[in-house]
Design an enzyme around this catalytic site. Sequence first.
Site, PDB file in Angstrom:
ATOM      1  N   SER A 126       0.824  -1.208   0.000  1.00 52.99           N
ATOM      2  CA  SER A 126       0.000   0.000   0.000  1.00 52.99           C
ATOM      3  C   SER A 126       0.860   1.261   0.000  1.00 52.99           C
ATOM      4  O   SER A 126       1.906   1.311   0.644  1.00 52.99           O
ATOM      5  CB  SER A 126      -0.897   0.006   1.245  1.00 52.99           C
ATOM      6  OG  SER A 126      -1.440   1.288   1.436  1.00 52.99           O
ATOM      7  N   TYR A 150      -1.095   6.119  -4.799  1.00 56.17           N
ATOM      8  CA  TYR A 150      -2.089   7.204  -4.824  1.00 56.17           C
ATOM      9  C   TYR A 150      -1.440   8.372  -5.534  1.00 56.17           C
ATOM     10  O   TYR A 150      -0.248   8.643  -5.317  1.00 56.17           O
ATOM     11  CB  TYR A 150      -2.482   7.629  -3.398  1.00 56.17           C
ATOM     12  CG  TYR A 150      -3.444   6.695  -2.712  1.00 56.17           C
ATOM     13  CD1 TYR A 150      -4.633   6.308  -3.324  1.00 56.17           C
ATOM     14  CD2 TYR A 150      -3.179   6.229  -1.430  1.00 56.17           C
ATOM     15  CE1 TYR A 150      -5.527   5.462  -2.680  1.00 56.17           C
ATOM     16  CE2 TYR A 150      -4.073   5.386  -0.777  1.00 56.17           C
ATOM     17  CZ  TYR A 150      -5.238   5.007  -1.412  1.00 56.17           C
ATOM     18  OH  TYR A 150      -6.113   4.177  -0.769  1.00 56.17           O
ATOM     19  N   THR A 176      -4.631   3.509  -7.665  1.00 56.94           N
ATOM     20  CA  THR A 176      -5.981   3.544  -7.084  1.00 56.94           C
ATOM     21  C   THR A 176      -6.636   4.878  -7.406  1.00 56.94           C
ATOM     22  O   THR A 176      -6.102   5.944  -7.089  1.00 56.94           O
ATOM     23  CB  THR A 176      -5.921   3.310  -5.558  1.00 56.94           C
ATOM     24  OG1 THR A 176      -5.368   2.015  -5.340  1.00 56.94           O
ATOM     25  CG2 THR A 176      -7.300   3.371  -4.928  1.00 56.94           C
ATOM     26  N   LYS A 292      -7.151   0.641 -10.345  1.00 61.06           N
ATOM     27  CA  LYS A 292      -8.002   0.054  -9.302  1.00 61.06           C
ATOM     28  C   LYS A 292      -9.144   1.006  -8.987  1.00 61.06           C
ATOM     29  O   LYS A 292      -8.899   2.196  -8.717  1.00 61.06           O
ATOM     30  CB  LYS A 292      -7.159  -0.210  -8.046  1.00 61.06           C
ATOM     31  CG  LYS A 292      -7.930  -0.763  -6.848  1.00 61.06           C
ATOM     32  CD  LYS A 292      -6.964  -1.194  -5.760  1.00 61.06           C
ATOM     33  CE  LYS A 292      -7.647  -1.825  -4.564  1.00 61.06           C
ATOM     34  NZ  LYS A 292      -8.102  -0.852  -3.584  1.00 61.06           N
ATOM     35  N   HIS A 316     -13.257  -0.085  -3.179  1.00 61.07           N
ATOM     36  CA  HIS A 316     -12.457   0.207  -1.988  1.00 61.07           C
ATOM     37  C   HIS A 316     -13.087  -0.427  -0.739  1.00 61.07           C
ATOM     38  O   HIS A 316     -13.032   0.130   0.356  1.00 61.07           O
ATOM     39  CB  HIS A 316     -12.313   1.722  -1.800  1.00 61.07           C
ATOM     40  CG  HIS A 316     -10.978   2.146  -1.254  1.00 61.07           C
ATOM     41  ND1 HIS A 316      -9.959   2.612  -2.041  1.00 61.07           N
ATOM     42  CD2 HIS A 316     -10.484   2.167   0.004  1.00 61.07           C
ATOM     43  CE1 HIS A 316      -8.919   2.902  -1.288  1.00 61.07           C
ATOM     44  NE2 HIS A 316      -9.200   2.634  -0.040  1.00 61.07           N
TER      45      HIS A 316
HETATM   46  C1  LIG Z   1      -8.355  -0.826   6.439  1.00 61.31           C
HETATM   47  C2  LIG Z   1      -8.299  -0.721   4.950  1.00 61.31           C
HETATM   48  C3  LIG Z   1      -7.306   0.044   4.365  1.00 61.31           C
HETATM   49  C4  LIG Z   1      -7.217   0.117   2.972  1.00 61.31           C
HETATM   50  N1  LIG Z   1      -6.187   0.805   2.413  1.00 61.31           N
HETATM   51  C5  LIG Z   1      -6.072   0.835   1.067  1.00 61.31           C
HETATM   52  C6  LIG Z   1      -4.959   1.476   0.460  1.00 61.31           C
HETATM   53  O1  LIG Z   1      -4.063   1.981   1.142  1.00 61.31           O
HETATM   54  N2  LIG Z   1      -4.911   1.511  -0.888  1.00 61.31           N
HETATM   55  C7  LIG Z   1      -5.879   0.939  -1.668  1.00 61.31           C
HETATM   56  O2  LIG Z   1      -5.795   0.998  -2.889  1.00 61.31           O
HETATM   57  N3  LIG Z   1      -6.924   0.302  -1.115  1.00 61.31           N
HETATM   58  C8  LIG Z   1      -7.032   0.229   0.221  1.00 61.31           C
HETATM   59  N4  LIG Z   1      -8.070  -0.453   0.782  1.00 61.31           N
HETATM   60  C9  LIG Z   1      -9.036  -1.146  -0.090  1.00 61.31           C
HETATM   61  C10 LIG Z   1      -8.572  -2.585  -0.382  1.00 61.31           C
HETATM   62  O3  LIG Z   1      -7.472  -2.589  -1.251  1.00 61.31           O
HETATM   63  C11 LIG Z   1      -9.683  -3.415  -1.035  1.00 61.31           C
HETATM   64  O4  LIG Z   1     -10.168  -2.728  -2.149  1.00 61.31           O
HETATM   65  C12 LIG Z   1     -10.834  -3.708  -0.072  1.00 61.31           C
HETATM   66  O5  LIG Z   1     -10.325  -4.044   1.202  1.00 61.31           O
HETATM   67  C13 LIG Z   1     -11.707  -4.836  -0.581  1.00 61.31           C
HETATM   68  O6  LIG Z   1     -12.821  -5.013   0.242  1.00 61.31           O
HETATM   69  P1  LIG Z   1     -12.902  -6.178   1.351  1.00 61.31           P
HETATM   70  O7  LIG Z   1     -11.736  -6.021   2.232  1.00 61.31           O
HETATM   71  O8  LIG Z   1     -14.189  -5.924   2.073  1.00 61.31           O
HETATM   72  O9  LIG Z   1     -12.921  -7.484   0.617  1.00 61.31           O
HETATM   73  C14 LIG Z   1      -8.170  -0.541   2.161  1.00 61.31           C
HETATM   74  C15 LIG Z   1      -9.170  -1.328   2.767  1.00 61.31           C
HETATM   75  C16 LIG Z   1      -9.236  -1.424   4.143  1.00 61.31           C
HETATM   76  C17 LIG Z   1     -10.278  -2.307   4.759  1.00 61.31           C
END
Ligand SMILES: Cc1cc2nc3c(=O)[nH]c(=O)nc-3n(C[C@H](O)[C@H](O)[C@H](O)COP(=O)(O)O)c2cc1C
Length: 419
Positions: A126, A150, A176, A292, A316
């Site tokens: 990330s 990002y 993303t 994404k 997300h």
């Molecule tokens: C706590 C948390 C932090 C996240 N941080 C990022 C991130 O830094 N960059 C990103 O592209 N997506 C981030 N996401 C989204 C995840 O990459 C992913 O799209 C998402 O967790 C999918 O949904 P699910 O966990 O309910 O299956 C984050 C999700 C969560 C739960």
Amino acid sequence: MNALDRQRQIYLEGASGRLPRIPVDADRLEQAARARMSQQAAAYVIGGAGRGATIDRNRAAFDPFPIVPRMLRDVSGRDLRISLFSRTLPAPLLLAPIGVLEMAHPEADTAVGRAAANLGIPFIFSNQASVPMEQVAAVMADAPRWFQLYWSKSDELIASFVGRAETCGCEAIVLTLDTTLLGWRTQDLDLAHLPFLRGMGIAQYTSDPVFQRLLDEPDPGPMPRRIITTDAIRTLIQSTRRYPGPGFFGKLRSGRPLAAVRKFVNIYSNPALTWDHLSYLRNLTRLPILLKGILHPDDARKALDYGMDGLIVSNHGGRQVDGAISTLEALPGVVKAVGGRVPVLLDGGVRGGADAFKALALGATAVCLGRPYVYGLALAGAAGVREVLLNFLADFELTMALAGCRSVAEISETCLYKR
Ligand SMILES: Cc1cc2nc3c(=O)[nH]c(=O)nc-3n(C[C@H](O)[C@H](O)[C@H](O)COP(=O)(O)O)c2cc1C
């Protein structure tokens, strides 16, 4: 370890009186992690935007696609492998980029990197990681990893992140798109808690030479006024501790830990982002670039026009737009628009083998696991992540075989019930 070995391992341990320390059931896994994490961490990891409708919809979207198992097909040999960007992966599974993993466990990204590498599952680092990408890459040997970006307000910083990702062996860049502004995250807002303001989740920045140089430049705009309370002092201490380098008081006197938080807040995202920006990234790297956050077929087509190499259908994890389309609902349209020209990955609500199977049957090349691996991390560090992955892989392998497919290539829409 194949599915039968995993099953046997769990049952044999049970025969000696040991229950799995990481719950196998997805809902119990979430409950156990919620109980282990602080209130703030649970809100950040489990919570979503608004009333949480998108989170619910992501899950519910899997129900209307029942699998129709086929019989008598000799599934004694099972092949989960896929090939993706000139790598053969052990399964159609990657770990989604998740920021601020230190909220779940002090070993954070390093623990996840270890577990992912142990099983050869790619880990998407990330942009908001708690540990600099080089340190995580160092524990992964030559196991696959990607970097998620990002789009910051500084082009130079983007170039630096991408250059570092290349140098530490990342094999693709995931841009993303859905977080140019932070969603209205009710659970975090009710606790008035944003981890970045405490210096969490900004390790890619504080470890970056361009960011360090930007810190020397004055920020435009007035300095936000902080009321001095014990919490404010605690926040200052925490940000200073997290800031890289030795000597707490030296760091405190330098003012850089707080300046870093302030600089990060000012530059981390760019709501002015448009399609035309993509050419800058395309010219920066020869690595495959995946977008994404794509949910509309027209955006999918446009991504190809702009030379992108793959898409991740994602909302997300329901953290951005409350009431958005679920990812599984969006998938068929995106797959159709792309017409097999680039891989299409999916995340959002993937909790078990059947979910991955259905996404693949609807045309996804692979799925990304999100929150469940963070729950494993919260419960038992690297070992917890590994167990979650082993369970997921076993569940997927059994679902595939019991549905009558010997390999991922045999999974198709014909495996699902059509009304
Ligand atoms: C706590 C948390 C932090 C996240 N941080 C990022 C991130 O830094 N960059 C990103 O592209 N997506 C981030 N996401 C989204 C995840 O990459 C992913 O799209 C998402 O967790 C999918 O949904 P699910 O966990 O309910 O299956 C984050 C999700 C969560 C739960």
